[in-house]
Design a protein around this motif. Sequence first.
Motif, mmCIF file in Angstrom:
data_model
loop_
_atom_site.group_PDB
_atom_site.id
_atom_site.type_symbol
_atom_site.label_atom_id
_atom_site.label_comp_id
_atom_site.label_asym_id
_atom_site.label_seq_id
_atom_site.Cartn_x
_atom_site.Cartn_y
_atom_site.Cartn_z
ATOM 1 N N MET A 161 61.791 54.974 51.692
ATOM 2 C CA MET A 161 62.294 56.215 52.272
ATOM 3 C C MET A 161 63.825 56.278 52.242
ATOM 4 S SD MET A 161 59.843 58.109 52.842
ATOM 5 C CE MET A 161 58.593 57.382 51.813
ATOM 6 N N GLN A 162 64.459 55.111 52.391
ATOM 7 C CA GLN A 162 65.918 55.080 52.340
ATOM 8 C C GLN A 162 66.411 55.472 50.953
ATOM 9 O OE1 GLN A 162 65.792 50.952 54.038
ATOM 10 N NE2 GLN A 162 67.671 51.630 55.053
ATOM 11 N N ILE A 163 65.674 55.013 49.939
ATOM 12 C CA ILE A 163 66.074 55.304 48.561
ATOM 13 C C ILE A 163 65.850 56.781 48.238
ATOM 14 C CG2 ILE A 163 65.591 54.773 46.144
ATOM 15 C CD1 ILE A 163 64.623 51.971 47.457
ATOM 16 N N ALA A 176 68.461 59.582 47.158
ATOM 17 C CA ALA A 176 68.320 60.333 45.906
ATOM 18 C C ALA A 176 68.411 61.841 46.153
ATOM 19 C CB ALA A 176 67.005 59.988 45.228
ATOM 20 N N TYR A 177 67.809 62.305 47.261
ATOM 21 C CA TYR A 177 67.894 63.733 47.603
ATOM 22 C C TYR A 177 69.333 64.101 47.937
ATOM 23 C CZ TYR A 177 62.824 64.620 47.855
ATOM 24 O OH TYR A 177 61.501 64.806 47.570
ATOM 25 N N VAL A 205 62.397 61.246 58.082
ATOM 26 C CA VAL A 205 62.531 62.611 58.575
ATOM 27 C C VAL A 205 63.355 63.443 57.582
ATOM 28 C CG1 VAL A 205 63.456 64.048 60.443
ATOM 29 C CG2 VAL A 205 62.263 61.908 60.975
ATOM 30 N N ASN A 206 64.419 62.830 57.034
ATOM 31 C CA ASN A 206 65.229 63.511 56.014
ATOM 32 C C ASN A 206 64.401 63.913 54.809
ATOM 33 O OD1 ASN A 206 67.643 63.442 57.298
ATOM 34 N ND2 ASN A 206 68.413 61.590 56.266
ATOM 35 N N VAL A 207 63.660 62.929 54.303
ATOM 36 C CA VAL A 207 62.856 63.178 53.103
ATOM 37 C C VAL A 207 61.887 64.330 53.349
ATOM 38 C CG1 VAL A 207 61.088 62.191 51.596
ATOM 39 C CG2 VAL A 207 63.091 60.833 52.218
ATOM 40 N N MET A 208 61.285 64.346 54.528
ATOM 41 C CA MET A 208 60.355 65.421 54.847
ATOM 42 C C MET A 208 61.091 66.758 54.929
ATOM 43 S SD MET A 208 57.297 64.456 54.912
ATOM 44 C CE MET A 208 57.105 62.947 54.017
ATOM 45 N N GLU A 209 62.281 66.717 55.516
ATOM 46 C CA GLU A 209 63.086 67.939 55.609
ATOM 47 C C GLU A 209 63.375 68.503 54.223
ATOM 48 O OE1 GLU A 209 66.694 67.526 57.895
ATOM 49 O OE2 GLU A 209 65.508 67.360 59.754
ATOM 50 N N TYR A 210 63.742 67.614 53.293
ATOM 51 C CA TYR A 210 64.007 68.059 51.915
ATOM 52 C C TYR A 210 62.776 68.709 51.294
ATOM 53 C CZ TYR A 210 68.661 66.016 51.462
ATOM 54 O OH TYR A 210 69.993 65.757 51.598
ATOM 55 N N GLU A 223 58.367 69.838 58.702
ATOM 56 C CA GLU A 223 58.885 69.371 59.983
ATOM 57 C C GLU A 223 58.080 68.173 60.470
ATOM 58 O OE1 GLU A 223 59.328 72.288 63.034
ATOM 59 O OE2 GLU A 223 60.558 73.613 61.777
ATOM 60 N N VAL A 224 58.782 67.301 61.146
ATOM 61 C CA VAL A 224 58.168 66.060 61.604
ATOM 62 C C VAL A 224 58.126 66.024 63.130
ATOM 63 C CG1 VAL A 224 58.397 63.544 61.669
ATOM 64 C CG2 VAL A 224 58.915 64.798 59.561
ATOM 65 N N ALA A 225 56.913 65.873 63.642
ATOM 66 C CA ALA A 225 56.761 65.695 65.094
ATOM 67 C C ALA A 225 56.535 64.219 65.376
ATOM 68 C CB ALA A 225 55.578 66.501 65.588
ATOM 69 N N LYS A 226 57.009 63.789 66.526
ATOM 70 C CA LYS A 226 56.746 62.393 66.909
ATOM 71 C C LYS A 226 55.815 62.402 68.116
ATOM 72 C CE LYS A 226 60.026 59.774 68.799
ATOM 73 N NZ LYS A 226 59.726 59.174 70.080
ATOM 74 N N PRO A 227 54.530 62.200 67.884
ATOM 75 C CA PRO A 227 53.567 62.237 69.002
ATOM 76 C C PRO A 227 53.767 61.032 69.918
ATOM 77 C CG PRO A 227 52.458 62.208 66.861
ATOM 78 C CD PRO A 227 53.876 61.871 66.610
#
Lengths: 404, 539
Positions: A391-393, A397-398, A186-191, A195-199
């Motif tokens: 994704m953690q990496i 990095a961001y 979710v962070n990576v997408m925010e950067y 926006e991330v939806a959780k269906p």
Amino acid sequence: MHDLACPEISFDSCLKCNACVVSCPVSNVTLDFGGPKHLGPELKRLIENQEFIDDSRIEFCTLCGNCDMACPENVNVSTLTAFAKASHSELGGSKFRDLILSNAELVGKVASTFAPLANMAMKMKPVRKVMEGVMGIPAERIFPEYRFNNFNRVYNKTTANTHRKVAYFVGCYATYNAPEVAKSFVNVMEYNGIEVAKPKQKCCGVPMFSNGRMKKGLKNANDNVNNLLQYTRQGYDVVLTCTSCTMALKKEYVSFLQSEEANELAEHVYDADEYLRMLYEEGELNTHFGQMNVKAGYYAPCHMKSQGIGTPALDVLGLIPGYEISDAAAGCCGQCGTFGFKKEKYEVSIAIGKQMVEAVEETGADYIVTECGMCKNSMHQLTDKEVKHPMQILSEAYEKAQNR
Amino acid sequence: MAQIIETQVVVIGGGVTGTGVLRDLAIRGIKAVLVEQEDLGYGTSTRNHGLLHSGSRYVVKDKDAAEEAYRENLILKKILPGVIEETGGIYVKVPEDDDDYVKQWVKANKEIGIPIEEIPVSQALEEEPYLNRKIEAAFRTPDGSIDPFMTLVDVVGDAVSRGAKVLTYHKVVGMITKQNKITGVIVRNHYTGEETEIYADMVINAAGPWAGKVAELAGIPLQMINNKGMLVVFNRRFHKQGLFRLRKPGDAEIFVPGHNVSLFGTTGINTDDPDDTSLDRQEMEGMLAEGMMLVPSIHELRIIRAFSGNRPLYQESADADPTGRNVTRGLALLDHQKRDGVEGFITITGGKLTTFRYMAEVTVDLALEKLGISVPCTSHEEIVPHREANEFFKEVEMAPAAKHKLRNWAGPRAKAIESELKKEETNAVICECEQVTWAEVQSVIPEEGHFNIGDIRCRTRLGMGPCQGTFCNYRVAAIAVEKGVTTSEHADQALRDAINERKKGIGVAATGETAKQLQLMETIYRVSLGLREEEEQHV
């Protein structure tokens, strides 16, 4: 005898070349498995419009999908073996253990609710001895830990309002065992301003398929297809951080359900790194990464390989300045989802994992990067390397770039 | 000096007619020797659909043949239980077919008493999803599937167990005569060239397409109508029942499921040479185009090979029809004493696979009448040992599919195969397509015979699957040498013969997957194993 009609006719194309057998991690370590060619296209041909032949060795198929990739004639070998597994289970009934193992979602819900207790119990030798005796779950096998603050407790956003919108299929592992992976995603997408939806979602069905519980798995598949199509039809992209769930949505739903809806959904499904790689190619990726002086080794899960999209994690992580990552090219981990949790498969599971251990150690890496929680579990068992999700990496990095 | 054998009756021809005659003689207690130029079923008997006719196909035009077929259909189901699959058949009318014919056909079936049953088109389509959706009527018939290879082996086995003798790879090269009477035959061993004289009171010519040639040796003119028909083998058994077109019998309108494949045919072209089993791509294309009327997706189904065989037809007044469709399918029993003034010699020809037992019955009746022996025929009551072997292989560790096959296949050989399987270190399957193990192969190799992969194939289905021997043929040759069954020189030759024979049938059908399969086979045998083109033998 069993009412599961397997719609697959690609077995007609099999040339008997054995490419699938050579690529099969299980066939490579044991003769107790009949191999993908025999239990897939060959057996299907021998029972078409004839008496059904049940071969219990099908239990050794992990549905890793390497056979599908190896086949020069595009035979859907693993679809055939999945249905053979299903027919075998229907005839012989599922073991109690396999019912539990295949229900990753329910186990996740319960275990994360009682997380501290459950995790402790799974580390207690007497408890594990009883589990081995009663259920056939090997006492030596490490179990992934469950988290009380599972992702469902912390993230409930169901819509997105940005230009690109992501519908995140979290999967059981990131939900109950590794919410940090989901949060990183979710962070990576925010950067990237997405926006991330959780269906609404159910277990993708992979553990059910691999335990021969085809009907239950197909039910989940249908529910997920219907839920996710509501998003894709509004312009969302379905993105996943678990390679097994991704393979299910991209490939298994299509070949098991053989429905137009499954085909439609598959066109909108992306592995997280594949998605980022696409953003990069379109010039949309935020490449503002902080410097990371790390030497990492990448381990590609079978279910990543079987998607046939290369190694997007390597492509994306390679963009981080200073980040050195090499492909361990290490075959199969041997855990294979629920396979490695079974006593009668344990020896084979460990034997398969051997080459992974060697390859991983050869990399001389600080830590190992892989997407799959089950591969991670096997690596925990067999090596002393730390394991991280891409994704953690990327999230790190961001953040580094931000804090500079 | 030639070897000499004395017997009561010599039967020429190891096809289903000859073996049926041999069995009938043996049952009636008559000493007999069967001679065959190649292996059992080298000719027409293994070059057909494997269709157990219900008789329905002939009801309109040839009532006698239809009646005969239906009666024998019922008898064979009883006496050859292990080699027949009671699949049933479906006759369907497509829009192009004549309505009047359907009426005639239904009426004629009723008159003869063949139990046909009309079923709703929707039901036929549900049962057989590959059928043309446009069919207008569908009828169930008691047609079935009969394995000609198993039939031959079982019929011969039954005859031998009753004291009959069989010489395969022995070609008749001359007749022994005494004035106007045939008193025996001279046969030559295919492999050694040695000759044997067989003296007998009666010689029965059951040589099928070669019947004319055999008669010629006796100085008798016999004009056979050898009618060549082509068939294709589909890779998979895509239908459950026999599928037939409901019209006046013609080409390309019968699909028969058999074991793991489906067979489709045929065509009909008269040929002069009984050895002519040549294959023509265009002929096959035409057949497939016609087959689309029954199975519209026929071109999407993988064909693994094609083959052709000669129907040995006969009628006194030779017909000018080059397709042979108007020549009777009824049997022809020729008493050469009456016909040509030659004693001790009978020819039996024509007929169908389905009616072979009846053909044998009338032939032996005539022979015994001439010999002054009076023993009634009981071949319709004597049951050939069943192929089922469910009580065996319980404790043998092997692939369930291979075990499943043996339990429906091993029959009287079950005990020997089982003990061999128990001895073996590994029960690995040699022919994966058709699930054949070495123990099974070993059980069909004759003790003093020649190592011939084609003969093994006919008895085990080794190499009959999609890869057509690409992988199993070299395995079986190598193991045979390793086990001391044959020399490596003989194995080489056997391998070359077998592969060339397979290639002929694959080649004509080689498009798509089959072309790739052929390429793979050529690569393995020519490149990896070094079997060279110029060493090819005619097979």
